[in-house]
Design a protein around this motif. Structure first.
Motif, PDB file in Angstrom:
ATOM      1  N   CYS A  41       0.863  -1.188   0.000  1.00 33.45           N
ATOM      2  CA  CYS A  41       0.000   0.000   0.000  1.00 33.45           C
ATOM      3  C   CYS A  41       0.891   1.226   0.000  1.00 33.45           C
ATOM      4  CB  CYS A  41      -0.933  -0.026   1.211  1.00 33.45           C
ATOM      5  SG  CYS A  41      -2.094  -1.395   1.125  1.00 33.45           S
ATOM      6  N   PHE A  49       1.088   3.677   3.227  1.00 35.14           N
ATOM      7  CA  PHE A  49      -0.083   4.203   3.944  1.00 35.14           C
ATOM      8  C   PHE A  49      -0.861   3.117   4.682  1.00 35.14           C
ATOM      9  CE2 PHE A  49      -3.606   2.943   1.169  1.00 35.14           C
ATOM     10  CZ  PHE A  49      -3.020   2.822  -0.093  1.00 35.14           C
ATOM     11  N   ASP A  50      -0.502   1.865   4.481  1.00 34.05           N
ATOM     12  CA  ASP A  50      -1.133   0.775   5.229  1.00 34.05           C
ATOM     13  C   ASP A  50      -0.143  -0.382   5.218  1.00 34.05           C
ATOM     14  OD1 ASP A  50      -4.187  -0.013   6.145  1.00 34.05           O
ATOM     15  OD2 ASP A  50      -3.023  -1.754   5.504  1.00 34.05           O
ATOM     16  N   ASP A  52      -0.834  -3.766   6.077  1.00 32.60           N
ATOM     17  CA  ASP A  52      -1.333  -5.136   5.916  1.00 32.60           C
ATOM     18  C   ASP A  52      -0.671  -5.791   4.706  1.00 32.60           C
ATOM     19  OD1 ASP A  52      -2.912  -4.919   8.131  1.00 32.60           O
ATOM     20  OD2 ASP A  52      -4.815  -4.762   7.049  1.00 32.60           O
ATOM     21  N   PHE A  54      -1.102  -8.578   1.793  1.00 34.57           N
ATOM     22  CA  PHE A  54      -2.064  -9.368   1.035  1.00 34.57           C
ATOM     23  C   PHE A  54      -1.295 -10.473   0.319  1.00 34.57           C
ATOM     24  CE2 PHE A  54      -3.594  -5.063   1.654  1.00 34.57           C
ATOM     25  CZ  PHE A  54      -4.760  -5.333   2.348  1.00 34.57           C
ATOM     26  N   TYR A 101      -3.430 -18.296   3.439  1.00 38.50           N
ATOM     27  CA  TYR A 101      -4.309 -17.197   3.861  1.00 38.50           C
ATOM     28  C   TYR A 101      -4.459 -16.170   2.739  1.00 38.50           C
ATOM     29  CZ  TYR A 101      -3.823 -18.771   8.717  1.00 38.50           C
ATOM     30  OH  TYR A 101      -3.866 -19.499   9.872  1.00 38.50           O
ATOM     31  N   ASP A 105      -1.360  -9.530   8.883  1.00 38.34           N
ATOM     32  CA  ASP A 105      -0.980  -8.181   9.305  1.00 38.34           C
ATOM     33  C   ASP A 105       0.529  -8.014   9.109  1.00 38.34           C
ATOM     34  OD1 ASP A 105       0.315  -9.291  11.489  1.00 38.34           O
ATOM     35  OD2 ASP A 105      -1.046  -8.452  12.981  1.00 38.34           O
ATOM     36  N   ARG A 109       0.592 -12.144  11.368  1.00 34.46           N
ATOM     37  CA  ARG A 109      -0.571 -12.817  11.954  1.00 34.46           C
ATOM     38  C   ARG A 109      -1.704 -12.843  10.929  1.00 34.46           C
ATOM     39  NH1 ARG A 109      -2.386 -10.410  17.350  1.00 34.46           N
ATOM     40  NH2 ARG A 109      -2.281  -8.524  16.106  1.00 34.46           N
ATOM     41  N   PRO A 110      -2.458 -13.953  10.854  1.00 36.95           N
ATOM     42  CA  PRO A 110      -3.490 -14.061   9.807  1.00 36.95           C
ATOM     43  C   PRO A 110      -4.656 -13.110  10.037  1.00 36.95           C
ATOM     44  CG  PRO A 110      -3.639 -15.914  11.326  1.00 36.95           C
ATOM     45  CD  PRO A 110      -2.392 -15.165  11.691  1.00 36.95           C
ATOM     46  N   LEU A 111      -5.105 -12.471   8.968  1.00 34.72           N
ATOM     47  CA  LEU A 111      -6.271 -11.573   9.023  1.00 34.72           C
ATOM     48  C   LEU A 111      -7.458 -12.129   8.264  1.00 34.72           C
ATOM     49  CD1 LEU A 111      -4.652  -8.069   8.402  1.00 34.72           C
ATOM     50  CD2 LEU A 111      -5.883  -8.787  10.469  1.00 34.72           C
ATOM     51  N   VAL A 112      -7.191 -12.742   7.115  1.00 31.07           N
ATOM     52  CA  VAL A 112      -8.288 -13.253   6.280  1.00 31.07           C
ATOM     53  C   VAL A 112      -7.982 -14.696   5.894  1.00 31.07           C
ATOM     54  CG1 VAL A 112      -9.651 -12.918   4.182  1.00 31.07           C
ATOM     55  CG2 VAL A 112      -8.789 -10.926   5.418  1.00 31.07           C
ATOM     56  N   GLN A 113      -8.965 -15.556   6.146  1.00 28.93           N
ATOM     57  CA  GLN A 113      -8.840 -17.008   5.945  1.00 28.93           C
ATOM     58  C   GLN A 113      -8.557 -17.371   4.477  1.00 28.93           C
ATOM     59  OE1 GLN A 113      -8.874 -18.972   8.458  1.00 28.93           O
ATOM     60  NE2 GLN A 113     -10.257 -18.204  10.059  1.00 28.93           N
ATOM     61  N   TYR A 115      -9.931 -18.273   1.789  1.00 33.07           N
ATOM     62  CA  TYR A 115     -11.294 -18.442   1.289  1.00 33.07           C
ATOM     63  C   TYR A 115     -11.367 -18.683  -0.209  1.00 33.07           C
ATOM     64  CZ  TYR A 115     -11.423 -13.636  -0.464  1.00 33.07           C
ATOM     65  OH  TYR A 115     -11.175 -12.484  -1.148  1.00 33.07           O
ATOM     66  N   LYS A 369      -4.423  -2.995  -2.151  1.00 34.90           N
ATOM     67  CA  LYS A 369      -4.810  -4.360  -1.803  1.00 34.90           C
ATOM     68  C   LYS A 369      -4.690  -5.290  -3.012  1.00 34.90           C
ATOM     69  CE  LYS A 369      -8.768  -6.917   0.097  1.00 34.90           C
ATOM     70  NZ  LYS A 369     -10.132  -6.792   0.632  1.00 34.90           N
TER      71      LYS A 369
ATOM     72  N   LYS B 163     -14.981 -14.522   6.696  1.00 31.84           N
ATOM     73  CA  LYS B 163     -13.651 -14.831   6.198  1.00 31.84           C
ATOM     74  C   LYS B 163     -12.555 -14.254   7.083  1.00 31.84           C
ATOM     75  CE  LYS B 163     -14.676 -12.979   2.223  1.00 31.84           C
ATOM     76  NZ  LYS B 163     -14.818 -12.567   0.813  1.00 31.84           N
ATOM     77  N   SER B 164     -12.935 -13.388   8.020  1.00 29.74           N
ATOM     78  CA  SER B 164     -11.874 -12.745   8.792  1.00 29.74           C
ATOM     79  C   SER B 164     -11.479 -13.603   9.985  1.00 29.74           C
ATOM     80  CB  SER B 164     -12.302 -11.354   9.233  1.00 29.74           C
ATOM     81  OG  SER B 164     -13.254 -11.463  10.252  1.00 29.74           O
ATOM     82  N   VAL B 165     -10.194 -13.536  10.316  1.00 28.62           N
ATOM     83  CA  VAL B 165      -9.680 -14.240  11.489  1.00 28.62           C
ATOM     84  C   VAL B 165      -9.919 -13.291  12.667  1.00 28.62           C
ATOM     85  CG1 VAL B 165      -7.640 -15.300  12.532  1.00 28.62           C
ATOM     86  CG2 VAL B 165      -7.945 -15.372  10.050  1.00 28.62           C
ATOM     87  N   THR B 168      -7.268 -12.005  15.459  1.00 33.17           N
ATOM     88  CA  THR B 168      -6.149 -11.112  15.160  1.00 33.17           C
ATOM     89  C   THR B 168      -6.555  -9.650  15.256  1.00 33.17           C
ATOM     90  OG1 THR B 168      -5.291 -12.771  13.630  1.00 33.17           O
ATOM     91  CG2 THR B 168      -4.361 -10.566  13.458  1.00 33.17           C
ATOM     92  N   ARG B 169      -7.725  -9.335  14.743  1.00 32.21           N
ATOM     93  CA  ARG B 169      -8.145  -7.936  14.719  1.00 32.21           C
ATOM     94  C   ARG B 169      -9.672  -7.879  14.849  1.00 32.21           C
ATOM     95  NH1 ARG B 169      -6.336  -5.084   9.484  1.00 32.21           N
ATOM     96  NH2 ARG B 169      -4.274  -4.983  10.464  1.00 32.21           N
ATOM     97  N   ARG B 236     -10.589   2.656   8.944  1.00 38.93           N
ATOM     98  CA  ARG B 236     -10.565   4.048   8.452  1.00 38.93           C
ATOM     99  C   ARG B 236     -11.792   4.394   7.614  1.00 38.93           C
ATOM    100  NH1 ARG B 236      -5.132   2.507   7.238  1.00 38.93           N
ATOM    101  NH2 ARG B 236      -5.771   2.249   5.076  1.00 38.93           N
ATOM    102  N   TYR B 294      -6.686   8.604   2.814  1.00 35.49           N
ATOM    103  CA  TYR B 294      -6.003   7.624   1.978  1.00 35.49           C
ATOM    104  C   TYR B 294      -6.986   7.059   0.946  1.00 35.49           C
ATOM    105  CZ  TYR B 294      -2.529   7.605   5.771  1.00 35.49           C
ATOM    106  OH  TYR B 294      -1.598   7.945   6.705  1.00 35.49           O
TER     107      TYR B 294
END
Lengths: 404, 404
Positions: A41, A49-50, A52, A54, A101, A105, A109-113, A115, A369, B163-165, B168-169, B236, B294
């Motif tokens: 990002c 600016f971010d 995370d 992906f 995943y 982050d 650490r996992p944020l989105v499975q 899917y 993203k 879908k989110s873990v 973590t968040r 955000r 952003y």
């Protein structure tokens, strides 16, 4: 002669933009020195600016730097970039089943499975090429494991996260056979040749006999399991950039198989899609269309996206190199002119990704993203190589080869 | 006196557009005589272009016709419309657990699983009002059952489809408390008053103390479980129309509780959001913004949507009626002028739903997957009633009442 000079000029432009601009941008701004992996990002000037991460984009960047190392120049800093991503992904990319995943982050650490299977597809591509570049056995193992996930999950790519009631209206999506064609070539050195041949036969069959609408020469995003048209939002959906990208994947396979008939059919389809999807009022290629002209569900349907135009340039350059059809070159000039005028940022580095219908910049970031270190440099590299070969071709009478 | 005349004029405009135009459009074009339920994918002139049935919209249309019958006039044909939807939904709307599907095909076969709780929310609203209008016991039972689903699932609204873990968040979304405020009022006649009071207390607390950013007066779409800000794309995200709609839901509750301080705080927030989200270059209210400026993930961020502007008109009319703050009226005129000039279709009936940033029509249909017989007629009905009451108010000195 005039044509030859433009080939030379284009080759130089794509080469220097790749090396002195685009790759420099990602080398300078994207590495996370603290945790490994890449920031994607990045704003107009490259500021993060971010943070995370992906997984599609992490893997695609590992792929890109590995391929630069293998196909452009064995620069240690390119291999080192790939390694910083690969090691981060090796540690953090997969769940306990080995599925990849979608997002992590900054620290991993996992944020989105997991899917869907596209994280696994890009992991297989990335680790296959990184294994070739680095000679690491562990990378080869990861590539094969990820490829195994794709094959295991390809008939139910979203698994338990699928929201559709499959029995009522079974559909299959272009993305699966399309990505499999490209991925299998990227993995070829690790696979049994018979397996490769079978998978490629099947993907060519699906794309060219099922997703391709013979009447219009357009490619559907979703069809029934037997390839027939389904009159619903998903069934009517056209994604021109996706269809064109699929055509160069298939062209690439056809070329390796010396199947000139198939190459020609692919070029026909690219030209049909362009004819149908070019915005006659404001120029550029639409993002989504409904095949019956109904309103699509996607509110962003009329936007002009960087990857759509870059994949089109690759498809046209490859199509011209393999067939010498002048329509390819006519369209190439039109799309090249549009893309360099609108997406290229002469003030800062890299390309803008998202334009509105009028071709004005809609979002000024260089990465996010979905936009990372992938479509721009891959297309730059391929167009450079294709035009370099075309500009030298007097010396080589055989026209049916491409080194992309 | 001049002001009074515009109130009268506006009241007439909203009333006649509701009755002679918008409701007529849906009466004429949307009923599926063969299978029951409603077509909502209607083109510019009302022709059906897709027959899938989206459960949010089916329920919202049942709600709308029930409410017209209850609050405007007890016309048998309005109750009949509601019944045609309610019976279709009773037969086909729920899975074996009693959870409400997201989409059905024309005949009622399920297409999309119950992957969130909003189908259940709109079912509870619809069947509650239909039960009031029709005096059907079965409708009352369905309303209570759907409301029970919402309460049961509200802390994990997507259930196994998420879908989110979460660990973590952990985030929570504005939609849940916001819709619960409105829904609970719609269900009030069926619920224990103490339960109603507790739910409303909690939703007011969450929206006004957790989702509202006290510093800027803006409302976040997603916050941490304790209400704190999370610096990521979801954290955000601002959805101005959603925040403004939430404010009139809360204002409505505050008014019933005679809590003028809370009414005033809601009006402050509506005005802050408008100040922040009004497009100074092309007019209209942006669809999505990032609170730090952003690039948002949503490519449609700069579009102008019908419901955003209509919910704003309701919030401003209600805010003015309850506080007499002139800023409400100034903004009302600006938004009213923009909306009637851009969304209203003088050639055919109903309103366009989707404009590009410049305010040009982006999609010409009058209904689709998300736009049905709901936001336009609800806002027309509420603005009509609010301005009717304002235009008569010399006779009634008490200014703190609304009949919406």
């Amino acid at each position: 002669m005039e044509k030859k000079e433009s080939f030379k000029e284009w080759s130089n432009l794509y080469r220097s933009t790749l090396l002195d601009n685009v790759i420099l941008f990602w080398m300078t701004h994207s590495l996370d020195e603290k945790h490994g992996g890449f920031f994607t990002c990045l704003d107009e000037k490259g500021n993060v600016f971010d943070t995370d991460k992906f997984v599609w984009l992490q893997n695609r960047q590992v792929w890109m730097f590995s391929v630069l190392f293998l196909r452009v120049e064995a620069k240690p800093e390119w291999l080192e970039m790939a390694r910083k991503g690969a090691e981060f992904l090796r540690e953090h990319g997969r769940d306990s089943n080995g599925d990849w995943y979608f997002a992590l982050d900054r620290t991993g650490r996992p944020l989105v499975q997991p899917y869907n299977i596209f994280s696994d597809c890009f992991a297989a591509m990335a680790f296959s090429q990184f294994a070739l570049a680095s000679k690491c056995d562990w990378a080869q193992e990861i590539a094969l494991q990820a490829y195994g996930n794709v094959l295991r999950r390809m008939n139910n790519p979203k698994g338990k996260y699928s929201k559709s009631v499959h029995e009522t209206r079974p559909l299959k999506s272009l993305a699966v056979p399309m990505i499999l064609a490209n991925l299998t070539l990227e993995m070829e050195w690790l696979l049994d040749p018979e397996k490769v041949a079978n998978i490629l036969d099947d993907t060519i069959h699906q794309v060219m006999n099922q997703f391709l609408d013979k009447e219009t020469g357009l490619i559907f995003e979703n069809v029934a399991l037997d390839g027939s048209f389904v009159d619903c939002f998903e069934g009517r959906l056209l994604n021109p950039g996706h269809g064109i990208e699929a055509m160069w994947f298939i062209m690439d396979v056809a070329n390796r198989r010396n199947d000139q008939t198939l190459v020609n059919r692919c070029v026909d389809v690219v030209l049909s899609i362009l004819e149908h999807s070019w915005d006659k009022e404001f120029e550029g290629i639409f993002y989504f269309l409904d095949c019956k002209g109904y309103p699509p569900q996607q509110l962003e349907w009329d936007q002009k996206l960087w990857w759509v135009h870059l994949e089109t340039l690759v498809a046209l350059a490859m199509g011209y190199q393999l067939t010498r059809r002048e329509e390819c070159l006519d369209w190439y000039q039109k799309v090249h002119f549009y893309a360099w005028n609108r997406f290229y940022d002469p003030e800062n580095k890299e390309w803008f990704g998202y334009l509105n219908r009028r071709g004005e910049v809609l979002l000024r970031m260089k990465g996010g993203k979905w936009k990372g270190c992938f479509h721009v440099p891959r297309a730059m590299m391929m167009c450079w190589k294709l035009f370099e070969s075309l500009s030298q071709e007097e010396l080589i009478p055989n026209h049916s080869k491409t080194d992309s």
